[in-house]
Design a protein around this motif. Structure first.
Motif, mmCIF file in Angstrom:
data_model
loop_
_atom_site.group_PDB
_atom_site.id
_atom_site.type_symbol
_atom_site.label_atom_id
_atom_site.label_comp_id
_atom_site.label_asym_id
_atom_site.label_seq_id
_atom_site.Cartn_x
_atom_site.Cartn_y
_atom_site.Cartn_z
ATOM 1 N N LEU A 98 0.834 -1.206 0.000
ATOM 2 C CA LEU A 98 0.000 0.000 0.000
ATOM 3 C C LEU A 98 0.865 1.252 0.000
ATOM 4 C CD1 LEU A 98 -2.801 1.257 0.142
ATOM 5 C CD2 LEU A 98 -2.636 1.156 2.641
ATOM 6 N N THR A 99 1.903 1.264 0.809
ATOM 7 C CA THR A 99 2.811 2.422 0.867
ATOM 8 C C THR A 99 3.492 2.643 -0.471
ATOM 9 O OG1 THR A 99 3.210 2.009 3.212
ATOM 10 C CG2 THR A 99 4.786 3.422 2.078
ATOM 11 N N ILE A 100 3.956 1.578 -1.080
ATOM 12 C CA ILE A 100 4.624 1.684 -2.386
ATOM 13 C C ILE A 100 3.643 2.208 -3.431
ATOM 14 C CG2 ILE A 100 5.654 0.347 -4.259
ATOM 15 C CD1 ILE A 100 6.907 -1.454 -2.077
ATOM 16 N N LEU A 101 2.420 1.679 -3.431
ATOM 17 C CA LEU A 101 1.423 2.139 -4.392
ATOM 18 C C LEU A 101 1.057 3.607 -4.179
ATOM 19 C CD1 LEU A 101 -0.938 -0.981 -4.589
ATOM 20 C CD2 LEU A 101 0.615 -0.136 -6.361
ATOM 21 N N GLU A 102 0.918 4.012 -2.891
ATOM 22 C CA GLU A 102 0.628 5.419 -2.603
ATOM 23 C C GLU A 102 1.745 6.313 -3.109
ATOM 24 O OE1 GLU A 102 0.124 5.446 1.626
ATOM 25 O OE2 GLU A 102 -2.033 5.085 1.508
ATOM 26 N N ASN A 103 2.962 5.912 -2.905
ATOM 27 C CA ASN A 103 4.101 6.724 -3.359
ATOM 28 C C ASN A 103 4.142 6.804 -4.879
ATOM 29 O OD1 ASN A 103 6.246 8.387 -2.761
ATOM 30 N ND2 ASN A 103 7.724 6.751 -3.075
ATOM 31 N N GLU A 104 3.863 5.694 -5.542
ATOM 32 C CA GLU A 104 3.833 5.692 -7.000
ATOM 33 C C GLU A 104 2.756 6.644 -7.510
ATOM 34 O OE1 GLU A 104 5.729 4.264 -9.415
ATOM 35 O OE2 GLU A 104 7.072 3.689 -7.781
ATOM 36 N N VAL A 105 1.563 6.620 -6.882
ATOM 37 C CA VAL A 105 0.485 7.531 -7.272
ATOM 38 C C VAL A 105 0.926 8.977 -7.066
ATOM 39 C CG1 VAL A 105 -1.827 8.321 -6.663
ATOM 40 C CG2 VAL A 105 -1.389 5.884 -6.924
ATOM 41 N N ASN A 106 1.605 9.260 -5.946
ATOM 42 C CA ASN A 106 2.099 10.623 -5.689
ATOM 43 C C ASN A 106 3.103 11.041 -6.747
ATOM 44 O OD1 ASN A 106 0.525 11.093 -3.439
ATOM 45 N ND2 ASN A 106 2.054 10.304 -2.008
ATOM 46 N N ARG A 107 3.986 10.137 -7.136
ATOM 47 C CA ARG A 107 4.967 10.460 -8.182
ATOM 48 C C ARG A 107 4.265 10.741 -9.502
ATOM 49 N NH1 ARG A 107 8.904 5.653 -7.062
ATOM 50 N NH2 ARG A 107 9.940 6.376 -5.194
ATOM 51 N N ILE A 108 3.268 9.910 -9.839
ATOM 52 C CA ILE A 108 2.536 10.110 -11.088
ATOM 53 C C ILE A 108 1.825 11.463 -11.059
ATOM 54 C CG2 ILE A 108 0.585 9.288 -12.464
ATOM 55 C CD1 ILE A 108 1.451 6.407 -11.646
ATOM 56 N N LYS A 109 1.210 11.803 -9.910
ATOM 57 C CA LYS A 109 0.563 13.109 -9.773
ATOM 58 C C LYS A 109 1.560 14.235 -9.968
ATOM 59 C CE LYS A 109 -3.293 12.267 -6.606
ATOM 60 N NZ LYS A 109 -3.789 12.545 -5.255
ATOM 61 N N ALA A 110 2.731 14.101 -9.359
ATOM 62 C CA ALA A 110 3.756 15.144 -9.475
ATOM 63 C C ALA A 110 4.191 15.287 -10.925
ATOM 64 C CB ALA A 110 4.939 14.832 -8.580
ATOM 65 N N ARG A 111 4.367 14.165 -11.618
ATOM 66 C CA ARG A 111 4.790 14.207 -13.034
ATOM 67 C C ARG A 111 3.696 14.873 -13.875
ATOM 68 N NH1 ARG A 111 10.153 13.066 -13.035
ATOM 69 N NH2 ARG A 111 10.562 11.100 -12.022
ATOM 70 N N LEU A 112 2.429 14.514 -13.605
ATOM 71 C CA LEU A 112 1.324 15.119 -14.342
ATOM 72 C C LEU A 112 1.246 16.620 -14.079
ATOM 73 C CD1 LEU A 112 -1.478 12.414 -14.046
ATOM 74 C CD2 LEU A 112 -0.256 13.106 -16.097
ATOM 75 N N ASP A 113 1.459 17.041 -12.835
ATOM 76 C CA ASP A 113 1.461 18.459 -12.510
ATOM 77 C C ASP A 113 2.572 19.183 -13.235
ATOM 78 O OD1 ASP A 113 -0.735 18.141 -10.899
ATOM 79 O OD2 ASP A 113 0.416 18.100 -9.005
ATOM 80 N N GLU A 114 3.740 18.547 -13.369
ATOM 81 C CA GLU A 114 4.843 19.172 -14.093
ATOM 82 C C GLU A 114 4.526 19.305 -15.570
ATOM 83 O OE1 GLU A 114 8.064 16.495 -13.086
ATOM 84 O OE2 GLU A 114 8.963 18.021 -11.792
ATOM 85 N N ILE A 115 3.900 18.280 -16.126
ATOM 86 C CA ILE A 115 3.576 18.287 -17.546
ATOM 87 C C ILE A 115 2.467 19.300 -17.828
ATOM 88 C CG2 ILE A 115 2.613 16.938 -19.425
ATOM 89 C CD1 ILE A 115 3.980 14.474 -18.192
#
Length: 175
Positions: A157-174
Motif C-alpha cells: 500500500l505504501t509503495i502504491l501510494e508513493n507511485e500515485v504521488n509520483r505520477i501526480k507530481a509528473r502530471l502536474d509538471e507536464i
C-alpha cells in the motif's frame, strides 16, 4: 522465518534501488558540472576576445590623438561596435545563467523525489516492520500468520501510494 527472509530480501531490493537512484543523481550532477565548466570556458573566451578588442581600441585612440577632429567620428563608430559586442556577450551570459538555473531546478526536483521515497516508503516500511517484530515477540504464533500478511499489505500500500504521488507530481509538471 520464510516471511522474515522475504521481508529482508524486499528491504535489500529497496536498498539496491535507492543506491541505483543515488548513482543516477550523482551522474546527473557530474553532467551539470561538465556543462557549467563548458559555459565557464566559453565565458572566459568571450572575456579574452573583449580584452583583445579593448587593446586594439586603446592603440587606435593613441594613433588618433594627433588627428582629433577626424578621429571623433572613428572613435564613435568603434564605441558602437563595442557596445554591440558587449550586448551580445551579456545576452549569451544571461542565457548561460538561465540554463544553469533550469538544470538546478531539475536537480532539486530529482532530490525531492529521492527524499519523498526515503520519507514515504523506506522509513514507513522500516517502522512497520519494527512494529510487526514487537508483536512477534508477544504473540509469535498469531503474529506469524496475521501480521506478516498485514506487513506485506502495508508495504505494498505504501509503495502504491508513493507511485500515485509520483505520477501526480509528473502530471502536474507536464500540465
Amino acid at each position: 522465518m520464510d516471511n522474515s527472509k522475504q521481508i529482508l530480501q524486499s528491504i535489500t531490493e529497496m536498498n539496491e534501488k535507492m543506491q541505483n537512484g543515488f548513482v543516477t543523481v550523482h551522474s546527473e550532477i557530474k553532467e551539470i558540472k561538465s556543462d557549467m565548466n563548458d559555459i565557464s570556458s566559453k565565458m572566459q573566451n568571450g572575456f579574452d576576445e573583449v580584452h583583445s578588442e579593448i587593446k586594439v581600441i586603446k592603440s587606435d585612440m593613441n594613433d588618433i590623438s594627433g588627428k582629433m577632429q577626424n578621429g571623433f567620428d572613428e572613435v564613435h563608430s568603434e564605441i558602437k561596435v563595442i557596445k554591440s559586442d558587449m550586448n551580445d556577450i551579456s545576452g549569451k551570459m544571461q542565457n548561460g545563467f538561465d540554463e544553469v538555473h533550469s538544470e538546478i531546478t531539475i536537480m532539486k526536483s530529482d532530490i525531492k523525489d529521492v527524499k519523498m521515497t526515503l520519507e514515504n516508503e523506506t522509513n514507513k516500511n522500516i517502522r512497520i516492520i519494527a512494529e510487526g517484530h514487537r508483536d512477534l515477540n508477544n504473540k509469535l504464533d498469531n503474529a506469524l500468520k496475521i501480521e506478516n500478511e498485514k506487513e506485506l499489505l502495508l508495504i505494498r500500500l505504501t509503495i502504491l501510494e508513493n507511485e500515485v504521488n509520483r505520477i501526480k507530481a509528473r502530471l502536474d509538471e507536464i500540465a
